[in-house]
Design a protein around this motif. Structure first.
Motif, PDB file in Angstrom:
ATOM      1  N   ASP A  74      33.050  40.244  50.604  1.00  0.00           N
ATOM      2  CA  ASP A  74      34.473  39.937  50.558  1.00  0.00           C
ATOM      3  C   ASP A  74      34.662  38.519  50.023  1.00  0.00           C
ATOM      4  OD1 ASP A  74      37.174  39.995  50.820  1.00  0.00           O
ATOM      5  OD2 ASP A  74      37.201  39.686  52.989  1.00  0.00           O
ATOM      6  N   GLY A  75      34.558  38.361  48.714  1.00  0.00           N
ATOM      7  CA  GLY A  75      34.817  37.071  48.100  1.00  0.00           C
ATOM      8  C   GLY A  75      33.583  36.200  47.960  1.00  0.00           C
ATOM      9  N   ARG A  76      33.814  35.039  47.365  1.00  0.00           N
ATOM     10  CA  ARG A  76      32.732  34.098  47.072  1.00  0.00           C
ATOM     11  C   ARG A  76      31.990  33.674  48.325  1.00  0.00           C
ATOM     12  NH1 ARG A  76      35.085  28.780  45.050  1.00  0.00           N
ATOM     13  NH2 ARG A  76      35.993  30.176  43.521  1.00  0.00           N
ATOM     14  N   ASP A  77      32.706  33.400  49.412  1.00  0.00           N
ATOM     15  CA  ASP A  77      32.042  32.986  50.647  1.00  0.00           C
ATOM     16  C   ASP A  77      31.095  34.059  51.159  1.00  0.00           C
ATOM     17  OD1 ASP A  77      33.400  30.611  50.530  1.00  0.00           O
ATOM     18  OD2 ASP A  77      34.917  31.158  52.015  1.00  0.00           O
ATOM     19  N   GLY A  78      31.478  35.322  50.986  1.00  0.00           N
ATOM     20  CA  GLY A  78      30.609  36.413  51.410  1.00  0.00           C
ATOM     21  C   GLY A  78      29.328  36.477  50.603  1.00  0.00           C
ATOM     22  N   VAL A  79      29.433  36.205  49.293  1.00  0.00           N
ATOM     23  CA  VAL A  79      28.238  36.185  48.446  1.00  0.00           C
ATOM     24  C   VAL A  79      27.311  35.058  48.880  1.00  0.00           C
ATOM     25  CG1 VAL A  79      27.388  35.805  46.095  1.00  0.00           C
ATOM     26  CG2 VAL A  79      29.387  37.259  46.480  1.00  0.00           C
ATOM     27  N   VAL A  80      27.880  33.882  49.124  1.00  0.00           N
ATOM     28  CA  VAL A  80      27.069  32.742  49.561  1.00  0.00           C
ATOM     29  C   VAL A  80      26.357  33.056  50.872  1.00  0.00           C
ATOM     30  CG1 VAL A  80      27.164  30.343  50.369  1.00  0.00           C
ATOM     31  CG2 VAL A  80      28.467  31.027  48.349  1.00  0.00           C
ATOM     32  N   SER A  81      27.065  33.659  51.820  1.00  0.00           N
ATOM     33  CA  SER A  81      26.449  34.002  53.106  1.00  0.00           C
ATOM     34  C   SER A  81      25.333  35.020  52.930  1.00  0.00           C
ATOM     35  CB  SER A  81      27.510  34.556  54.066  1.00  0.00           C
ATOM     36  OG  SER A  81      28.438  33.559  54.421  1.00  0.00           O
ATOM     37  N   ALA A  82      25.540  36.002  52.055  1.00  0.00           N
ATOM     38  CA  ALA A  82      24.504  37.016  51.836  1.00  0.00           C
ATOM     39  C   ALA A  82      23.233  36.393  51.270  1.00  0.00           C
ATOM     40  CB  ALA A  82      25.030  38.103  50.898  1.00  0.00           C
ATOM     41  N   ILE A  83      23.376  35.423  50.387  1.00  0.00           N
ATOM     42  CA  ILE A  83      22.210  34.737  49.831  1.00  0.00           C
ATOM     43  C   ILE A  83      21.527  33.896  50.910  1.00  0.00           C
ATOM     44  CG2 ILE A  83      21.432  33.006  48.165  1.00  0.00           C
ATOM     45  CD1 ILE A  83      22.210  35.617  46.877  1.00  0.00           C
ATOM     46  N   ARG A  84      22.312  33.137  51.641  1.00  0.00           N
ATOM     47  CA  ARG A  84      21.737  32.261  52.671  1.00  0.00           C
ATOM     48  C   ARG A  84      21.040  33.057  53.763  1.00  0.00           C
ATOM     49  NH1 ARG A  84      26.762  27.988  53.467  1.00  0.00           N
ATOM     50  NH2 ARG A  84      26.037  26.390  51.991  1.00  0.00           N
TER      51      ARG A  84
END
Length: 289
Positions: free
Chosen positions: A127-137
């Motif tokens: 759900d958005g850019r923050d979600g992508v960042v969390s998935a990577i982290r």
């Protein structure tokens, strides 16, 4: 000590608050706090000092965080080598936002699959850019496809600039492209107030001195499109959504002056699995072509 505890330490160091770290890990904040305290007792050292609402990494903690990242990176690399060796079991996980997923599935994945037929690609919908960042982290994805900017702990590989367009219900008498001044007083569906997306759009409105009428504030993308379908509002989003909007009978127009965002493949600062390196090479070659 176990890998889960190391992930907790890294997440806490990156987010600087137990609440945000717990949210990124999908666990309760008290459970994270207990796990950190248990590890500190086991190691006989303080990793995080409490500071107001957040935490500060101690001198000893910085060393532990560095080693934890290296250990998790090594585990991830071993998993990647294993996946690369076993073609029938190889899986590449790519996090993407709903607006960018059509481009990923329509252009990048077919080119990659043609050269790597034994690799299964799993798209982690975020759900958005923050979600992508969390998935990577959180290591739920090897790579991410999102717009920039992202936090500096991630490495970025810009691929293209994607245009922001106006998606409207049929019947509105508007030119194409739409001058920015026309957004003044226009009924719009926007992301939730305070979100990163909303702040970026508000900055754009301020730059061009326009004040739209906010009809809907939500981060639910289906809610945006439903509002446009119902004739209640228009929507500002990427041209990647244009095909979906067109199928729904909506009208897509460019803006004047044009507004574009940089789309990039992002990943953590560690050595990528070979299958992820191959995907990145395919994406960059396609961009160069």
């Amino acid at each position: 000590m176990n890998l889960q505890q190391l992930r907790y330490v890294v997440a806490t160091a990156e987010h600087r608050t137990m609440t945000d770290a717990a949210r990124s890990l999908y666990i309760a904040q008290p459970a994270l706090s207990r796990a950190i305290r248990d590890l500190e007792r086991e190691l006989g050292m303080t990793l995080f000092a409490r500071s107001g609402r957040g935490v500060v990494v101690t001198a000893q903690g910085r060393r532990v965080v560095k080693l934890a990242r290296e250990a998790l990176g090594a585990v991830h690399e071993i998993e990647g080598l294993s996946n690369h060796a076993g073609t029938t079991d190889a899986e590449l996980r790519i996090a993407a936002t709903p607006s960018l997923e059509p481009g990923l599935a329509g252009r990048l994945l077919p080119a990659y699959a043609a050269d790597h037929p034994g690799v299964r690609v799993h798209i982690v919908r975020c759900d958005g850019r923050d979600g992508v960042v969390s998935a990577i982290r959180d290591q739920r994805a090897d790579l991410g496809l999102t717009d920039l900017p992202v936090p500096t702990d991630l490495i970025t590989h810009p691929l293209e600039r994607q245009e922001i367009v106006l998606i409207s219900p049929p019947g509105l008498e508007l030119p194409n492209p739409v001058p920015m001044g026309k957004l003044n007083g226009m009924r719009l569906a926007l992301p939730a107030r305070g979100s990163l997306r909303r702040r970026e759009l508000d900055a754009m409105f301020g730059k061009f001195a326009v004040t739209p009428v906010v009809v809907l504030e939500t981060d639910e993308r289906n809610g945006w499109l439903n509002a446009v379908r119902a004739g209640q509002a228009s929507l500002l989003w990427y041209r990647g959504m244009a095909e979906q909007a067109g199928r729904a009978g909506l009208v897509v127009r460019s803006l004047e002056p044009a507004v574009r965002r940089i789309i990039a493949v992002v990943h953590a600062r560690r050595r990528l699995p070979l299958i992820a390196q191959d995907f990145l090479a395919t994406a960059e070659k396609g961009t160069a072509a």
